[in-house]
Structure formats: C-alpha cells, structure tokens
Enzyme design. Structure first.
Site, mmCIF file in Angstrom:
data_model
loop_
_atom_site.group_PDB
_atom_site.id
_atom_site.type_symbol
_atom_site.label_atom_id
_atom_site.label_comp_id
_atom_site.label_asym_id
_atom_site.label_seq_id
_atom_site.Cartn_x
_atom_site.Cartn_y
_atom_site.Cartn_z
ATOM 1 C CB SER A 152 -7.602 14.112 -4.548
ATOM 2 O OG SER A 152 -7.197 14.509 -5.834
ATOM 3 C CE1 TYR A 165 -6.756 19.231 -2.887
ATOM 4 C CE2 TYR A 165 -6.019 18.138 -4.903
ATOM 5 C CZ TYR A 165 -7.020 18.417 -3.981
ATOM 6 O OH TYR A 165 -8.279 17.865 -4.142
HETATM 7 N N1 LIG Z 1 -13.103 18.598 -8.604
HETATM 8 C C1 LIG Z 1 -12.059 17.818 -8.608
HETATM 9 O O1 LIG Z 1 -11.391 17.667 -9.655
HETATM 10 C C2 LIG Z 1 -11.667 17.073 -7.357
HETATM 11 C C3 LIG Z 1 -10.895 15.924 -7.520
HETATM 12 C C4 LIG Z 1 -10.513 15.216 -6.403
HETATM 13 C C5 LIG Z 1 -10.897 15.622 -5.149
HETATM 14 N N2 LIG Z 1 -11.642 16.761 -5.005
HETATM 15 C C6 LIG Z 1 -12.018 17.108 -3.627
HETATM 16 O O2 LIG Z 1 -13.433 17.056 -3.544
HETATM 17 C C7 LIG Z 1 -13.887 17.883 -2.485
HETATM 18 C C8 LIG Z 1 -15.013 18.766 -2.994
HETATM 19 O O3 LIG Z 1 -14.517 19.599 -4.011
HETATM 20 P P1 LIG Z 1 -15.366 20.013 -5.291
HETATM 21 O O4 LIG Z 1 -14.651 19.489 -6.466
HETATM 22 O O5 LIG Z 1 -16.777 19.711 -5.111
HETATM 23 O O6 LIG Z 1 -15.075 21.600 -5.301
HETATM 24 P P2 LIG Z 1 -16.010 22.845 -4.948
HETATM 25 O O7 LIG Z 1 -17.147 22.922 -5.894
HETATM 26 O O8 LIG Z 1 -15.076 24.009 -4.854
HETATM 27 O O9 LIG Z 1 -16.584 22.504 -3.493
HETATM 28 C C9 LIG Z 1 -15.779 22.585 -2.339
HETATM 29 C C10 LIG Z 1 -16.701 22.608 -1.128
HETATM 30 O O10 LIG Z 1 -15.905 22.597 0.065
HETATM 31 C C11 LIG Z 1 -16.329 23.654 0.894
HETATM 32 N N3 LIG Z 1 -15.218 24.112 1.728
HETATM 33 C C12 LIG Z 1 -13.974 24.468 1.352
HETATM 34 N N4 LIG Z 1 -13.266 24.858 2.420
HETATM 35 C C13 LIG Z 1 -14.100 24.757 3.497
HETATM 36 C C14 LIG Z 1 -13.959 25.020 4.861
HETATM 37 N N5 LIG Z 1 -12.807 25.501 5.380
HETATM 38 N N6 LIG Z 1 -15.005 24.784 5.698
HETATM 39 C C15 LIG Z 1 -16.171 24.331 5.208
HETATM 40 N N7 LIG Z 1 -16.377 24.057 3.896
HETATM 41 C C16 LIG Z 1 -15.333 24.283 3.057
HETATM 42 C C17 LIG Z 1 -16.875 24.722 -0.037
HETATM 43 O O11 LIG Z 1 -17.827 25.523 0.644
HETATM 44 P P3 LIG Z 1 -17.654 27.035 1.135
HETATM 45 O O12 LIG Z 1 -16.662 27.695 0.233
HETATM 46 O O13 LIG Z 1 -19.042 27.595 1.028
HETATM 47 O O14 LIG Z 1 -17.191 26.904 2.549
HETATM 48 C C18 LIG Z 1 -17.556 23.861 -1.081
HETATM 49 O O15 LIG Z 1 -18.842 23.521 -0.645
HETATM 50 C C19 LIG Z 1 -12.665 18.637 -1.979
HETATM 51 O O16 LIG Z 1 -12.181 17.980 -0.826
HETATM 52 C C20 LIG Z 1 -11.671 18.492 -3.122
HETATM 53 O O17 LIG Z 1 -10.350 18.585 -2.706
HETATM 54 C C21 LIG Z 1 -12.040 17.483 -6.075
#
Ligand SMILES: NC(=O)c1ccc[n+]([C@@H]2O[C@H](COP(=O)([O-])OP(=O)(O)OC[C@H]3O[C@@H](n4cnc5c(N)ncnc54)[C@H](OP(=O)(O)O)[C@@H]3O)[C@@H](O)[C@H]2O)c1
Length: 267
Positions: A152, A165
């Site tokens: 991130s 975070y």
């Molecule tokens: N959106 C942003 O602005 C952003 C920016 C930088 C980085 N990120 C990173 O990108 C990644 C994906 O996030 P996203 O933005 O796509 O958010 P999201 O839509 O909330 O997706 C998060 C995914 O991670 C899974 N997850 C969370 N905890 C888990 C666990 N303990 N075991 C297995 N699966 C788990 C969730 O599935 P379940 O809840 O079904 O388990 C979901 O599929 C994350 O690592 C996040 O930190 C996001």
C-alpha cells in the site's frame, strides 16, 4: 517475449471482493487456472463463476483465513491436490498473489483497540509469511513464476490513525524485499504492488460497515478501481521471465499524499 498465463495455475488470496475478485476475472481473461481463497465462500462462489465466464481454463475456490496457520495449511493442501492432479498438464504454481488483508479502524495510538491491531498484523503481515511459506514448494524455479504481494501507499508514509496499518504495510514491503534476496538465483520473481486510494470494500471494512463514512472518502475524487490494479497484476506476471518488477507504487493522478486528494466535484 511476453510470458503467457494460459493454463498456468494462479492462486489469489482475498478473492471474494475488491482487487482479488477483479484479479480473478482478469487472470481468467488470460485463460489461467485459478485457485481462489477468502473467508466468505458465498462471494467466492460468485467470483469463481465470473472468472470461468471471463475465460479461465479452470477456476476453483476454498475457504481461507490467512490469519490462522491451520487454515492456510488446509487451503494449500487443497491447492496442491488440484495442481498435482495427474490430469493437470502443468503441475506447479506460476503465480501467487498475496492480496488478503485490509485496515481495521482509524484510531490514534492512544485510542487504539487490540483486536484491530492484531487483525491488521495477522492478515497483512503474518498472512503473507504463512501463505508464502506454505506455497513455495509448489512454485517452480526458472519457469517465469511470480510471487506478487499487495502492499500500500500506506507502507511508504504515515498518517494519524494509521499506525498499525502503515506498520503492517511497511512490514509487507520489507517481507517482499527479504524474499527477493532469499530467492536470489532461484529464477522466481518477487514483486510488491502498492496502491494508493482505490474504491473497493476497503473503507467499508475499515469503518466497520459505516457505508456513509466509507463513501465520503471517495466523494468528488477519481480513485483507482479494482480493475486498474487487476490489469497491473496481469501485466507484472506476464512480463518476460527475466524481468522482475520489484516495487510498484500506483496512485490516482489526483492523489499526491495519503490525504492530499484533489476533489473535482462536490457530492
Ligand atoms: N482499496 C485501497 O484503497 C487499498 C489501497 C492499498 C492497499 N490495499 C490492500 O489491497 C488488498 C485488497 O483490499 P481491497 O481494497 O480489495 O479491499 P476489500 O474489497 O475489502 O478486499 C479485501 C479482501 O481480503 C480478504 N481478507 C481479509 N482478511 C482476510 C483473512 N484474514 N483471510 C482471508 N482473506 C481475507 C477479504 O475476504 P473475506 O472478508 O471474504 O475473507 C477480501 O476478499 C488488501 O491487502 C488491502 O490492504 C487496498
């Protein structure tokens, strides 16, 4: 020459929403064979069907909680059965995407909750370590394989309320760098893709289901989409095998700092 993802096994954690679900569809369009994990299996079932429709040679799902070692081991045993199946033409894992994770709460350190801190370190840091350790025996040497971790912009900076975070994603960055050293000479690519502001379920999770608060974050802005990141993941994995994209920081054009976001319209 571009590395073909057709019929290659691709394992994606956190495939039930956001970047992971979009990546399943994007690698599906490349004709890859998908192994998808997350905790919400109802969502995984839907994403699996979408990936097949998009063109995946195969797509399978299984429950996975990266915060628990036994769950990771069960998931990888299931994945191993699929990959090592004698009917499988390619019996190794070419792409591992460690995407599962997210933020919980936006409290200052003075107000921070143990459960939030522990969940962030468990999923974003220990989850990447556990999954990588378990999946490494399936990843072939000198065959164009890639391990891609999702970091991130928060791993490169700090903001108030972001201590755990930012620490977790800085940890992910250092894990990626360490692994790159440890796999030196193995012919396995190791990358981190580090997004800035992207509209997924990320903020809904961070704000514990407060949809109005989550929506406000993106108001008037033009954030990245899950599809933008999925396209980048396919691009990283499909570079020629001698090319390693080490670290990729990706932000919307209107974001220069975590909270410095240009808002083009109100409401
Ligand atoms: N959106 C942003 O602005 C952003 C920016 C930088 C980085 N990120 C990173 O990108 C990644 C994906 O996030 P996203 O933005 O796509 O958010 P999201 O839509 O909330 O997706 C998060 C995914 O991670 C899974 N997850 C969370 N905890 C888990 C666990 N303990 N075991 C297995 N699966 C788990 C969730 O599935 P379940 O809840 O079904 O388990 C979901 O599929 C994350 O690592 C996040 O930190 C996001």
């Amino acid at each position: 020459m571009k590395f073909s993802l057709k019929n290659k096994w691709v394992l994606i954690t956190g495939a039930s929403s956001g970047f992971g679900a979009a990546a399943a569809r994007a690698f599906g369009r490349e004709g890859a064979k998908l192994l998808l994990g997350a905790r919400r299996v109802d969502r995984l079932k839907k994403v699996t069907a979408e990936a097949r429709k998009a063109g995946a040679a195969e797509a399978h799902f299984h429950e996975l909680n990266v915060s628990k070692t036994p769950s990771v081991e069960t998931f990888v045993a299931w994945a191993t059965e699929k990959i090592r199946n004698p009917k499988s033409e390619i019996r190794s894992l070419h792409v591992l995407i460690n995407n599962a994770g997210g933020a919980h709460g936006l409290d200052t350190i003075a107000e921070g909750k143990d459960a939030d801190w522990e969940e962030m370190i468990q999923s974003n840091v220990l989850g990447v370590l556990r999954m990588t350790r378990a999946a490494l025996p399936l990843i072939p040497r000198d065959a164009g394989a890639s391990i891609i971790n999702i970091g991130s912009a928060a791993g490169h900076t700090v903001y108030e309320g972001g201590a755990a975070y930012c620490a977790a994603k800085a940890g992910e960055l250092q894990i990626t760098r360490t692994l790159r050293h440890e796999l030196f000479g193995a012919g396995i690519r190791v990358s981190t893709v580090d997004p800035g502001l992207a509209e997924t379920e990320f903020s809904l999770v961070r704000f514990k289901g407060d949809a109005a608060r989550a929506k406000k974050l993106y108001e008037g802005a033009h954030p990245l989409t899950a599809g933008d990141i999925a396209d980048i993941l396919v691009w990283v994995a499909s570079r020629p095998p001698h090319v390693n994209i080490d670290e990729l920081l990706v932000k919307p054009v209107d974001q220069v700092g975590i909270s410095k976001v240009y808002r083009r319209k109100s409401g």
